[in-house]
Scaffold this motif. Structure first.
Motif, PDB file in Angstrom:
ATOM      1  N   ARG A  82       9.448  72.888  14.579  1.00 54.32           N
ATOM      2  CA  ARG A  82       8.246  72.064  14.441  1.00 54.32           C
ATOM      3  C   ARG A  82       7.634  71.767  15.812  1.00 54.32           C
ATOM      4  O   ARG A  82       6.418  71.846  15.990  1.00 54.32           O
ATOM      5  CB  ARG A  82       8.598  70.774  13.720  1.00 54.32           C
ATOM      6  N   GLU A  83       8.477  71.458  16.810  1.00 54.66           N
ATOM      7  CA  GLU A  83       7.972  71.097  18.133  1.00 54.66           C
ATOM      8  C   GLU A  83       7.636  72.321  18.990  1.00 54.66           C
ATOM      9  O   GLU A  83       6.672  72.299  19.741  1.00 54.66           O
ATOM     10  CB  GLU A  83       8.996  70.224  18.862  1.00 54.66           C
ATOM     11  N   GLY A  84       8.442  73.371  18.884  1.00 54.66           N
ATOM     12  CA  GLY A  84       8.239  74.542  19.727  1.00 54.66           C
ATOM     13  C   GLY A  84       7.356  75.614  19.103  1.00 54.66           C
ATOM     14  O   GLY A  84       6.716  76.392  19.806  1.00 54.66           O
ATOM     15  N   GLY A  85       7.327  75.669  17.767  1.00 56.45           N
ATOM     16  CA  GLY A  85       6.444  76.597  17.077  1.00 56.45           C
ATOM     17  C   GLY A  85       6.912  78.037  17.013  1.00 56.45           C
ATOM     18  O   GLY A  85       6.219  78.883  16.469  1.00 56.45           O
ATOM     19  N   GLU A  86       8.077  78.339  17.558  1.00 57.29           N
ATOM     20  CA  GLU A  86       8.574  79.715  17.546  1.00 57.29           C
ATOM     21  C   GLU A  86      10.043  79.752  17.163  1.00 57.29           C
ATOM     22  O   GLU A  86      10.784  78.786  17.396  1.00 57.29           O
ATOM     23  CB  GLU A  86       8.407  80.371  18.923  1.00 57.29           C
ATOM     24  N   CYS A  87      10.453  80.894  16.607  1.00 53.88           N
ATOM     25  CA  CYS A  87      11.861  81.093  16.263  1.00 53.88           C
ATOM     26  C   CYS A  87      12.143  82.592  16.229  1.00 53.88           C
ATOM     27  O   CYS A  87      11.225  83.405  16.282  1.00 53.88           O
ATOM     28  CB  CYS A  87      12.183  80.465  14.900  1.00 53.88           C
TER      29      CYS A  87
END
Length: 127
Positions: A82-87
């Motif tokens: 949610r905070e970083g936007g990437e996975c």
């Protein structure tokens, strides 16, 4: 007890008797579906990395390639994403079988999953 309770109880017991051997046979066999891990990283300056076992994952688009995943809300992976936007979604192989407990049974808030993976002989690179 209502008039429906006894027949429903009987049907549930019958269903259990019929399905239990199938469930036991399935649990003794290797998985027939891929197992995925999700890697997330919180934004700087904390940069807390986490990996977990994905319990639901499905490809939902070919072009552009898109996947949908289910995450437990308020978990470290959920917050990182949610905070970083990437996975990174990773397909695990049989050589990763020993990591299932490390990645799936404890929160990254409570244990150092990176250290545990490295102790199990699996390198964990961030970035």
């Amino acid at each position: 007890m209502s008039l429906l309770a006894a027949p429903l109880t009987f049907l549930l017991q019958l269903l259990l008797l019929l399905l239990l051997p199938l469930a036991l046979a399935y649990s003794a066999s290797p998985p027939s579906a891929p197992v995925y891990s999700l890697s997330t990283l919180s934004p700087l300056p904390a940069s807390k990395a986490n990996m977990n076992i994905v319990t639901f994952c499905s490809k939902c688009s070919i072009d552009p390639e898109r996947w949908m995943i289910a995450l437990y809300p308020n978990s470290l992976s959920w917050r990182n994403l949610r905070e970083g936007g990437e996975c990174v979604l990773q397909s695990l192989s049989e050589r990763h079988a020993g990591l299932i407990d490390v990645l799936g049974k404890a929160s990254g808030e409570d244990v150092d999953k990176r250290r545990l993976c490295e102790e199990a002989g699996q390198e964990w690179r961030v970035g």
